[in-house]
Design an enzyme around this catalytic site. Sequence first.
Site, PDB file in Angstrom:
ATOM      1  N   CYS A  54       2.619   4.163  -1.865  1.00 63.19           N
ATOM      2  CA  CYS A  54       1.530   3.541  -2.611  1.00 63.19           C
ATOM      3  C   CYS A  54       2.065   2.392  -3.461  1.00 63.19           C
ATOM      4  CB  CYS A  54       0.878   4.610  -3.488  1.00 63.19           C
ATOM      5  SG  CYS A  54      -0.438   3.959  -4.493  1.00 63.19           S
ATOM      6  N   CYS A 114      -7.606  -1.635 -20.426  1.00 62.95           N
ATOM      7  CA  CYS A 114      -7.632  -0.175 -20.227  1.00 62.95           C
ATOM      8  C   CYS A 114      -6.767   0.493 -21.307  1.00 62.95           C
ATOM      9  CB  CYS A 114      -7.111   0.176 -18.839  1.00 62.95           C
ATOM     10  SG  CYS A 114      -7.886  -0.796 -17.528  1.00 62.95           S
ATOM     11  N   CYS A 117      -1.230  -7.473 -17.493  1.00 65.66           N
ATOM     12  CA  CYS A 117      -2.572  -7.394 -16.901  1.00 65.66           C
ATOM     13  C   CYS A 117      -3.640  -7.798 -17.925  1.00 65.66           C
ATOM     14  CB  CYS A 117      -2.827  -5.968 -16.404  1.00 65.66           C
ATOM     15  SG  CYS A 117      -4.441  -5.794 -15.627  1.00 65.66           S
ATOM     16  N   CYS A 138      -3.314   2.135 -20.640  1.00 66.56           N
ATOM     17  CA  CYS A 138      -2.362   1.531 -19.697  1.00 66.56           C
ATOM     18  C   CYS A 138      -1.242   0.739 -20.341  1.00 66.56           C
ATOM     19  CB  CYS A 138      -3.101   0.635 -18.703  1.00 66.56           C
ATOM     20  SG  CYS A 138      -1.985   0.076 -17.393  1.00 66.56           S
ATOM     21  N   CYS A 188      -0.834   2.911   1.061  1.00 68.12           N
ATOM     22  CA  CYS A 188      -1.915   2.821   0.071  1.00 68.12           C
ATOM     23  C   CYS A 188      -1.602   1.651  -0.855  1.00 68.12           C
ATOM     24  CB  CYS A 188      -1.968   4.132  -0.710  1.00 68.12           C
ATOM     25  SG  CYS A 188      -3.189   4.143  -2.027  1.00 68.12           S
ATOM     26  N   ARG A 222      -4.725  15.340  -5.606  1.00 68.18           N
ATOM     27  CA  ARG A 222      -3.347  14.997  -5.983  1.00 68.18           C
ATOM     28  C   ARG A 222      -3.089  15.270  -7.468  1.00 68.18           C
ATOM     29  NH1 ARG A 222      -1.857  12.441  -1.189  1.00 68.18           N
ATOM     30  NH2 ARG A 222      -3.594  11.366  -0.176  1.00 68.18           N
ATOM     31  N   CYS A 259      -9.172   6.304  -2.114  1.00 70.05           N
ATOM     32  CA  CYS A 259      -8.424   7.156  -3.041  1.00 70.05           C
ATOM     33  C   CYS A 259      -9.020   6.883  -4.416  1.00 70.05           C
ATOM     34  CB  CYS A 259      -6.940   6.793  -3.009  1.00 70.05           C
ATOM     35  SG  CYS A 259      -5.979   7.667  -4.271  1.00 70.05           S
TER      36      CYS A 259
HETATM   37  N1  SAM Z   1      -4.597  -2.520 -11.776  1.00 68.92           N
HETATM   38  C1  SAM Z   1      -5.069  -1.652 -10.794  1.00 68.92           C
HETATM   39  C2  SAM Z   1      -6.254  -0.825 -11.240  1.00 68.92           C
HETATM   40  O1  SAM Z   1      -6.406  -0.570 -12.422  1.00 68.92           O
HETATM   41  O2  SAM Z   1      -7.039  -0.449 -10.375  1.00 68.92           O
HETATM   42  C3  SAM Z   1      -4.000  -0.744 -10.240  1.00 68.92           C
HETATM   43  C4  SAM Z   1      -2.942  -0.092 -11.106  1.00 68.92           C
HETATM   44  S1  SAM Z   1      -3.491   1.128 -12.285  1.00 68.92           S
HETATM   45  C5  SAM Z   1      -1.982   1.364 -13.176  1.00 68.92           C
HETATM   46  C6  SAM Z   1      -3.775   2.622 -11.355  1.00 68.92           C
HETATM   47  C7  SAM Z   1      -4.255   3.832 -12.111  1.00 68.92           C
HETATM   48  O3  SAM Z   1      -3.211   4.432 -12.830  1.00 68.92           O
HETATM   49  C8  SAM Z   1      -5.339   3.645 -13.168  1.00 68.92           C
HETATM   50  O4  SAM Z   1      -6.618   3.551 -12.623  1.00 68.92           O
HETATM   51  C9  SAM Z   1      -5.207   4.910 -13.996  1.00 68.92           C
HETATM   52  O5  SAM Z   1      -6.085   5.910 -13.510  1.00 68.92           O
HETATM   53  C10 SAM Z   1      -3.746   5.327 -13.774  1.00 68.92           C
HETATM   54  N2  SAM Z   1      -2.993   5.200 -15.036  1.00 68.92           N
HETATM   55  C11 SAM Z   1      -2.582   4.069 -15.633  1.00 68.92           C
HETATM   56  N3  SAM Z   1      -1.938   4.325 -16.795  1.00 68.92           N
HETATM   57  C12 SAM Z   1      -1.940   5.672 -16.945  1.00 68.92           C
HETATM   58  C13 SAM Z   1      -1.445   6.549 -17.952  1.00 68.92           C
HETATM   59  N4  SAM Z   1      -0.831   6.089 -19.040  1.00 68.92           N
HETATM   60  N5  SAM Z   1      -1.624   7.871 -17.777  1.00 68.92           N
HETATM   61  C14 SAM Z   1      -2.249   8.355 -16.675  1.00 68.92           C
HETATM   62  N6  SAM Z   1      -2.745   7.561 -15.698  1.00 68.92           N
HETATM   63  C15 SAM Z   1      -2.599   6.235 -15.831  1.00 68.92           C
HETATM   64  C1  DTB Z   2      -3.167   7.232  -9.662  1.00 68.50           C
HETATM   65  O1  DTB Z   2      -4.284   7.757  -9.821  1.00 68.50           O
HETATM   66  N1  DTB Z   2      -2.090   7.498 -10.371  1.00 68.50           N
HETATM   67  C2  DTB Z   2      -0.977   6.657  -9.972  1.00 68.50           C
HETATM   68  C3  DTB Z   2      -1.549   5.930  -8.736  1.00 68.50           C
HETATM   69  N2  DTB Z   2      -2.919   6.323  -8.745  1.00 68.50           N
HETATM   70  C4  DTB Z   2      -1.406   4.472  -8.602  1.00 68.50           C
HETATM   71  C5  DTB Z   2      -0.511   5.771 -11.075  1.00 68.50           C
HETATM   72  C6  DTB Z   2      -0.138   6.519 -12.338  1.00 68.50           C
HETATM   73  C7  DTB Z   2       0.381   5.527 -13.330  1.00 68.50           C
HETATM   74  C8  DTB Z   2       0.865   6.174 -14.593  1.00 68.50           C
HETATM   75  C9  DTB Z   2       1.300   5.188 -15.593  1.00 68.50           C
HETATM   76  C10 DTB Z   2       2.480   4.369 -15.199  1.00 68.50           C
HETATM   77  O2  DTB Z   2       3.493   4.887 -14.698  1.00 68.50           O
HETATM   78  O3  DTB Z   2       2.454   3.120 -15.440  1.00 68.50           O
HETATM   79 FE1  SF4 Z   3      -4.535  -3.517 -15.525  1.00 73.89          FE
HETATM   80 FE2  SF4 Z   3      -3.507  -1.155 -16.173  1.00 73.89          FE
HETATM   81 FE3  SF4 Z   3      -6.136  -1.507 -16.252  1.00 73.89          FE
HETATM   82 FE4  SF4 Z   3      -4.858  -1.463 -13.844  1.00 73.89          FE
HETATM   83  S1  SF4 Z   3      -5.060   0.217 -15.290  1.00 73.89           S
HETATM   84  S2  SF4 Z   3      -6.438  -2.906 -14.524  1.00 73.89           S
HETATM   85  S3  SF4 Z   3      -2.901  -2.421 -14.449  1.00 73.89           S
HETATM   86  S4  SF4 Z   3      -4.627  -2.583 -17.554  1.00 73.89           S
END
Ligand code: SAM
Ligand code: DTB
Ligand code: SF4
Length: 328
Positions: free
Chosen positions: A103, A63, A59, A66, A135, A267, A195
């Site tokens: 989702c 973030c 991506c 992430c 979702c 959640r 959500c």
């Molecule tokens: N790329 C899209 C976005 O950012 O909207 C969708 C996927 S993103 C992985 C969805 C959510 O997962 C993020 O907004 C974040 O709140 C959560 N998330 C991602 N990595 C995480 C982590 N290491 N620990 C907890 N939550 C995480």
């Molecule tokens: C949300 O708030 N938590 C979920 C869902 N929405 C998409 C994702 C959590 C992702 C945690 C990190 C991972 O497994 O990559």
């Molecule tokens: Fe990309 Fe992860 Fe950020 Fe979603 S949370 S925009 S997958 S870097």
Amino acid sequence: MNEGEYSLVRYDWSEDEIERIYTLPLNDLVFFSQSVHRANHAAGAVQSCALLSIKTGGCPEDCAYCPQSAHYSTGVSRDGLMQLDEVMEAARNAKSQGATRFCMGAAWRSAPQGEEFDRVLEMVRNVGALGMEVCCTLGMLTEDQAIALADAGLTAYNHNLDTSPEFYGEIITTRTYQDRLETLSHVRRAGVTVCCGGIIGMGETRRDRINLLRQLATQNPHPESVPINTLVRVSGTPLANQTPVESLELVRMIATARMLMPKSMVRLAAGRLSLSDEAQALCFLAGANSIFLGDRLLTTPNPDSNSDQSLLSKLGLSLMSEAPSAVS
Ligand code: SAM
Ligand code: DTB
Ligand code: SF4
């Protein structure tokens, strides 16, 4: 609080008011939030949602939490968009395990145009036909894309604000808070439910947590679904060595979310592997009424179904057999 106030839905919460709730003695806070919970939801029922990463890694966003960001070396694979039949197999499997919401997450900055987006629309139609809530979380959306997803039958769009406006710039530099709010407004206007939640444990202060809650609870209508994630620390990301947040802070966050947004699903999302049974029990008592079931979130591990089934049974909680949107 008196009984009549337990179901009152308000959109004008001030930072001070939220702080007063958040910092109540824990027994008072959880007593009130459980009372609000019982006035608005079935007391012992938890919705199970399943997650599937339909497009993983690579991506362009940065973030800091992430594992899927291309800016960090986390060892997560970079895969193209999955095929419809693979997604349907996962959805049928999730349904057979008791999930009532499916989702699909994609590591995109914004949803693409063209064949890939059309494929996602097909996924939405087909998962919806299984009778589950559907979702998606695909990054930023245009208004037309939100309308197309609504037409395909999407129940909800997940797009988290993640943290307070003030702390946001410490975590993400490649898009703004305002970008997030715009996508949320496209989703809302298209008639798809919202959500939207965030993450705790990223080094933010209590004030940041309170201001995230304020951003969520002053939206009118409230997000129908509020995921509260605890940071899953992933090596290679800038937050890999972040000091873990105390679980009682998560309990306060959930209880306050429940008080501010009485009708929403709250959640207990990422981070359950680092919580004891007792901490999770307190989160349910505070008003959480949904979990992700299955041994994988998007790319990180989650408790396996057996241990979750045994936890729910020890707590005397049951999984909702129907999605809440199907019964209300
Ligand atoms: N790329 C899209 C976005 O950012 O909207 C969708 C996927 S993103 C992985 C969805 C959510 O997962 C993020 O907004 C974040 O709140 C959560 N998330 C991602 N990595 C995480 C982590 N290491 N620990 C907890 N939550 C995480
Ligand atoms: C949300 O708030 N938590 C979920 C869902 N929405 C998409 C994702 C959590 C992702 C945690 C990190 C991972 O497994 O990559
Ligand atoms: Fe990309 Fe992860 Fe950020 Fe979603 S949370 S925009 S997958 S870097």
